[in-house]
Design a protein around this motif. Structure first.
Motif, PDB file in Angstrom:
ATOM      1  N   ASN A 223     -36.633   7.752 -59.200  1.00  0.00           N
ATOM      2  CA  ASN A 223     -37.276   7.906 -57.904  1.00  0.00           C
ATOM      3  C   ASN A 223     -37.323   6.559 -57.199  1.00  0.00           C
ATOM      4  O   ASN A 223     -36.952   5.527 -57.760  1.00  0.00           O
ATOM      5  N   ALA A 224     -37.760   6.559 -55.946  1.00  0.00           N
ATOM      6  CA  ALA A 224     -37.668   5.359 -55.112  1.00  0.00           C
ATOM      7  C   ALA A 224     -38.508   4.209 -55.623  1.00  0.00           C
ATOM      8  O   ALA A 224     -38.257   3.049 -55.289  1.00  0.00           O
ATOM      9  N   ASP A 225     -39.517   4.496 -56.429  1.00  0.00           N
ATOM     10  CA  ASP A 225     -40.364   3.442 -56.977  1.00  0.00           C
ATOM     11  C   ASP A 225     -39.865   2.919 -58.313  1.00  0.00           C
ATOM     12  O   ASP A 225     -40.540   2.139 -58.975  1.00  0.00           O
ATOM     13  N   GLY A 226     -38.684   3.349 -58.707  1.00  0.00           N
ATOM     14  CA  GLY A 226     -38.099   2.847 -59.943  1.00  0.00           C
ATOM     15  C   GLY A 226     -38.534   3.563 -61.196  1.00  0.00           C
ATOM     16  O   GLY A 226     -38.197   3.149 -62.305  1.00  0.00           O
ATOM     17  N   HIS A 227     -39.286   4.654 -61.049  1.00  0.00           N
ATOM     18  CA  HIS A 227     -39.729   5.398 -62.234  1.00  0.00           C
ATOM     19  C   HIS A 227     -38.587   6.239 -62.788  1.00  0.00           C
ATOM     20  O   HIS A 227     -37.803   6.823 -62.048  1.00  0.00           O
ATOM     21  N   GLY A 228     -38.530   6.295 -64.096  1.00  0.00           N
ATOM     22  CA  GLY A 228     -37.472   7.037 -64.769  1.00  0.00           C
ATOM     23  C   GLY A 228     -36.629   6.101 -65.614  1.00  0.00           C
ATOM     24  O   GLY A 228     -36.438   4.940 -65.286  1.00  0.00           O
ATOM     25  N   GLY A 229     -36.120   6.640 -66.716  1.00  0.00           N
ATOM     26  CA  GLY A 229     -35.249   5.828 -67.549  1.00  0.00           C
ATOM     27  C   GLY A 229     -35.959   4.769 -68.353  1.00  0.00           C
ATOM     28  O   GLY A 229     -35.342   3.769 -68.726  1.00  0.00           O
ATOM     29  N   GLU A 230     -37.238   4.981 -68.634  1.00  0.00           N
ATOM     30  CA  GLU A 230     -37.993   3.988 -69.399  1.00  0.00           C
ATOM     31  C   GLU A 230     -38.557   4.609 -70.675  1.00  0.00           C
ATOM     32  O   GLU A 230     -39.748   4.497 -70.977  1.00  0.00           O
ATOM     33  N   LEU A 231     -37.687   5.268 -71.442  1.00  0.00           N
ATOM     34  CA  LEU A 231     -38.128   5.878 -72.696  1.00  0.00           C
ATOM     35  C   LEU A 231     -38.734   4.855 -73.644  1.00  0.00           C
ATOM     36  O   LEU A 231     -39.546   5.213 -74.504  1.00  0.00           O
ATOM     37  N   GLY A 232     -38.346   3.611 -73.498  1.00  0.00           N
ATOM     38  CA  GLY A 232     -38.912   2.580 -74.357  1.00  0.00           C
ATOM     39  C   GLY A 232     -40.407   2.440 -74.218  1.00  0.00           C
ATOM     40  O   GLY A 232     -41.075   1.913 -75.117  1.00  0.00           O
ATOM     41  N   HIS A 233     -40.955   2.917 -73.100  1.00  0.00           N
ATOM     42  CA  HIS A 233     -42.396   2.820 -72.879  1.00  0.00           C
ATOM     43  C   HIS A 233     -43.098   4.167 -72.992  1.00  0.00           C
ATOM     44  O   HIS A 233     -44.221   4.328 -72.512  1.00  0.00           O
ATOM     45  N   TRP A 234     -42.424   5.112 -73.649  1.00  0.00           N
ATOM     46  CA  TRP A 234     -43.084   6.358 -74.040  1.00  0.00           C
ATOM     47  C   TRP A 234     -44.021   6.054 -75.209  1.00  0.00           C
ATOM     48  O   TRP A 234     -43.644   5.418 -76.179  1.00  0.00           O
ATOM     49  N   VAL A 235     -45.270   6.515 -75.092  1.00  0.00           N
ATOM     50  CA  VAL A 235     -46.247   6.291 -76.162  1.00  0.00           C
ATOM     51  C   VAL A 235     -46.004   7.331 -77.254  1.00  0.00           C
ATOM     52  O   VAL A 235     -46.369   8.499 -77.123  1.00  0.00           O
ATOM     53  N   CYS A 236     -45.379   6.910 -78.335  1.00  0.00           N
ATOM     54  CA  CYS A 236     -45.064   7.829 -79.422  1.00  0.00           C
ATOM     55  C   CYS A 236     -45.991   7.653 -80.623  1.00  0.00           C
ATOM     56  O   CYS A 236     -45.937   8.445 -81.563  1.00  0.00           O
ATOM     57  N   ASP A 237     -46.813   6.616 -80.601  1.00  0.00           N
ATOM     58  CA  ASP A 237     -47.804   6.401 -81.662  1.00  0.00           C
ATOM     59  C   ASP A 237     -49.131   6.033 -81.003  1.00  0.00           C
ATOM     60  O   ASP A 237     -49.315   4.889 -80.579  1.00  0.00           O
ATOM     61  N   PRO A 238     -50.052   6.990 -80.880  1.00  0.00           N
ATOM     62  CA  PRO A 238     -51.310   6.723 -80.180  1.00  0.00           C
ATOM     63  C   PRO A 238     -52.387   6.058 -81.037  1.00  0.00           C
ATOM     64  O   PRO A 238     -53.501   5.833 -80.562  1.00  0.00           O
ATOM     65  N   SER A 239     -52.064   5.709 -82.274  1.00  0.00           N
ATOM     66  CA  SER A 239     -53.084   5.149 -83.160  1.00  0.00           C
ATOM     67  C   SER A 239     -53.482   3.745 -82.721  1.00  0.00           C
ATOM     68  O   SER A 239     -52.673   3.004 -82.154  1.00  0.00           O
ATOM     69  N   PRO A 240     -54.733   3.355 -82.985  1.00  0.00           N
ATOM     70  CA  PRO A 240     -55.206   2.029 -82.560  1.00  0.00           C
ATOM     71  C   PRO A 240     -54.446   0.870 -83.193  1.00  0.00           C
ATOM     72  O   PRO A 240     -54.381  -0.215 -82.615  1.00  0.00           O
ATOM     73  N   GLU A 241     -53.866   1.100 -84.359  1.00  0.00           N
ATOM     74  CA  GLU A 241     -53.148   0.025 -85.061  1.00  0.00           C
ATOM     75  C   GLU A 241     -51.641   0.082 -84.824  1.00  0.00           C
ATOM     76  O   GLU A 241     -50.865  -0.610 -85.493  1.00  0.00           O
ATOM     77  N   ALA A 242     -51.213   0.877 -83.855  1.00  0.00           N
ATOM     78  CA  ALA A 242     -49.776   1.002 -83.564  1.00  0.00           C
ATOM     79  C   ALA A 242     -49.188  -0.348 -83.163  1.00  0.00           C
ATOM     80  O   ALA A 242     -49.899  -1.214 -82.636  1.00  0.00           O
ATOM     81  N   PRO A 243     -47.907  -0.554 -83.404  1.00  0.00           N
ATOM     82  CA  PRO A 243     -47.270  -1.834 -83.047  1.00  0.00           C
ATOM     83  C   PRO A 243     -47.411  -2.145 -81.560  1.00  0.00           C
ATOM     84  O   PRO A 243     -47.431  -1.248 -80.716  1.00  0.00           O
ATOM     85  N   LEU A 244     -47.495  -3.424 -81.267  1.00  0.00           N
ATOM     86  CA  LEU A 244     -47.680  -3.894 -79.897  1.00  0.00           C
ATOM     87  C   LEU A 244     -46.332  -4.056 -79.207  1.00  0.00           C
ATOM     88  O   LEU A 244     -45.420  -4.698 -79.724  1.00  0.00           O
ATOM     89  N   CYS A 245     -46.211  -3.475 -78.015  1.00  0.00           N
ATOM     90  CA  CYS A 245     -44.997  -3.586 -77.213  1.00  0.00           C
ATOM     91  C   CYS A 245     -45.015  -4.902 -76.441  1.00  0.00           C
ATOM     92  O   CYS A 245     -46.076  -5.491 -76.198  1.00  0.00           O
ATOM     93  N   ASP A 246     -43.845  -5.367 -76.022  1.00  0.00           N
ATOM     94  CA  ASP A 246     -43.764  -6.581 -75.211  1.00  0.00           C
ATOM     95  C   ASP A 246     -44.543  -6.459 -73.912  1.00  0.00           C
ATOM     96  O   ASP A 246     -44.961  -7.466 -73.329  1.00  0.00           O
ATOM     97  N   CYS A 247     -44.725  -5.222 -73.430  1.00  0.00           N
ATOM     98  CA  CYS A 247     -45.450  -5.028 -72.176  1.00  0.00           C
ATOM     99  C   CYS A 247     -46.953  -5.179 -72.350  1.00  0.00           C
ATOM    100  O   CYS A 247     -47.696  -5.209 -71.369  1.00  0.00           O
ATOM    101  N   GLY A 248     -47.429  -5.256 -73.587  1.00  0.00           N
ATOM    102  CA  GLY A 248     -48.849  -5.433 -73.849  1.00  0.00           C
ATOM    103  C   GLY A 248     -49.552  -4.187 -74.337  1.00  0.00           C
ATOM    104  O   GLY A 248     -50.701  -4.257 -74.775  1.00  0.00           O
ATOM    105  N   ALA A 249     -48.891  -3.034 -74.268  1.00  0.00           N
ATOM    106  CA  ALA A 249     -49.492  -1.782 -74.733  1.00  0.00           C
ATOM    107  C   ALA A 249     -49.059  -1.494 -76.169  1.00  0.00           C
ATOM    108  O   ALA A 249     -48.090  -2.063 -76.675  1.00  0.00           O
ATOM    109  N   ARG A 250     -49.770  -0.596 -76.806  1.00  0.00           N
ATOM    110  CA  ARG A 250     -49.474  -0.258 -78.199  1.00  0.00           C
ATOM    111  C   ARG A 250     -48.762   1.090 -78.298  1.00  0.00           C
ATOM    112  O   ARG A 250     -48.965   1.978 -77.482  1.00  0.00           O
TER     113      ARG A 250
END
Length: 375
Positions: A192-219
């Motif tokens: 879409n025009a705001d650049g959304h889409g194609g970012e499967l790398g930032h799909w949250v597939c492990d919602p646990s508090p101790e999940a690995p930390l992504c470079d973007c800062g989220a777990r």
């Protein structure tokens, strides 16, 4: 000259007060849409910046120079704003080096991050870490370089390379410093025009508090688990937790028995050589990637998945086999094992996907502008 903005292509025309030079003049003579002439193309990822010349006549790149990206991998303590300035300076310097200081006909930049239709880099976790302010990269580069500049997501660019030969809709996946994807369907990349889409790398597939930390800062993001960096972290964790198993592995022999010395080339080599310890850790990370592919397949019916990226291609065919094994184990609704195996293929074994793709896309759009008389 303004190049039509389709497929979320961010193109910034040369301003009236831009430095003169090169063949891309505002009066239309030497128009970049004319046939012939090499274009300057760059592909900036999380670790490597590639710069080369794209020849529209042969659809090939030449004189490719590879240098480390002046991002967080080299300057982990620098603030985002400082890293952004470094990146802009580095791109300008590499363009100047490539052209010998002359203004290029046009510049295409494939960049590792979501980009809006008006040219803002919205985020670049593998380049400068956590979000920071959006960066108007196309505008900044045009002002500094003095030629038309295209800025497009690196996977969007790479998809255009494969669009030249693929006859059906496909999903391109990269597994490198991070993970990204793009779906090419109906002659365009689906965004879409705001650049959304194609970012499967930032799909949250492990919602646990101790999940690995992504470079973007989220777990718990897919990239934190299954990217090259994610696999490296996982292998080191398992080596620390199971020192006896690690000590018996081929990987340990490559790393002097020290978990801290494990790197991605050693991991890739160990998997290729059939090392059970390393292969099982990789298999565990691929479960999440297989889930992501299964979701794309069941939701939109794309039946072609092309895997590229430095880490996946370094492992090679064994990577594809392990991924298919996980897809078969999890199941793709309506497909048997042979059909699942046919879903996945490896991309071409080089690192020129973004360079060729952005060159092809830039050429296509300049040709369209030339034929429509766009000014």
């Amino acid at each position: 000259m303004t190049i039509p903005q389709t497929d979320r292509l961010a193109v910034v025309p040369v301003p009236d007060d831009a430095p003169a030079g090169g063949s891309a003049r505002r009066d239309g003579s030497g128009d970049p849409g004319d046939a012939g002439g090499v274009l300057t193309v760059l592909d900036l990822g999380g670790t490597t910046l590639r710069t080369g010349g794209y020849d529209p006549a042969t659809a090939a790149v030449n004189s490719v120079r590879r240098v480390p990206v002046e991002g967080m991998a080299r300057h982990p303590q620098d603030p985002v704003a400082v890293l952004q300035r470094r990146i802009v300076d580095q791109i300008v310097d590499e363009v100047g080096r490539h052209t010998g200081g002359a203004a290029p006909r046009a510049v295409g930049v494939a960049f590792a991050g979501p980009i809006s239709a008006d040219g803002l880099v919205l985020a670049a976790p593998t380049v400068w870490g956590q979000r920071g302010e959006p960066l108007p990269l196309g505008q900044l580069l045009t002002e500094r370089i003095g030629a038309p500049v295209v800025v497009v997501n690196d996977l969007t660019a790479a998809a255009w390379r494969y669009a030249a030969t693929e006859t059906e809709p496909f999903c391109l996946l990269t597994v490198s410093s991070g993970i990204g994807n793009k779906v090419f369907r109906g002659g365009e990349v689906l965004l879409n025009a705001d650049g959304h889409g194609g970012e499967l790398g930032h799909w949250v597939c492990d919602p646990s508090p101790e999940a690995p930390l992504c470079d973007c800062g989220a777990r718990g993001h897919l990239a934190a688990i299954a990217s090259g960096r994610g696999v490296l972290a996982a292998v080191r964790r398992v080596a620390d937790a199971d020192p006896a198993g690690f000590a018996r592995s081929l990987l340990a022999a490559r790393c002097g028995g020290r978990a801290a010395d494990i790197d991605n080339p050693a991991i890739a080599a160990a998997v290729r050589e059939g090392d059970a310890f390393t292969t099982e850790v990789l298999r565990g990370t691929l479960t999440r990637l297989a889930q992501a592919i299964g979701a794309v397949f069941t939701s939109i019916g794309v039946c072609r998945y092309i895997v590229i990226g430095g880490f996946a291609l370094a492992v090679g065919e064994r990577y594809r086999e392990l991924l298919v094994d996980e897809l078969v184990r999890l199941g793709c609704f309506g497909l048997d094992g042979d059909a699942v195996n046919a879903l996945v293929s490896l991309g071409r074994p080089d690192d020129e996907h973004g360079l060729i793709g952005v060159g092809r896309l830039l050429t296509d759009r300049m040709s369209l502008a030339s034929h429509t008389g766009a000014r």
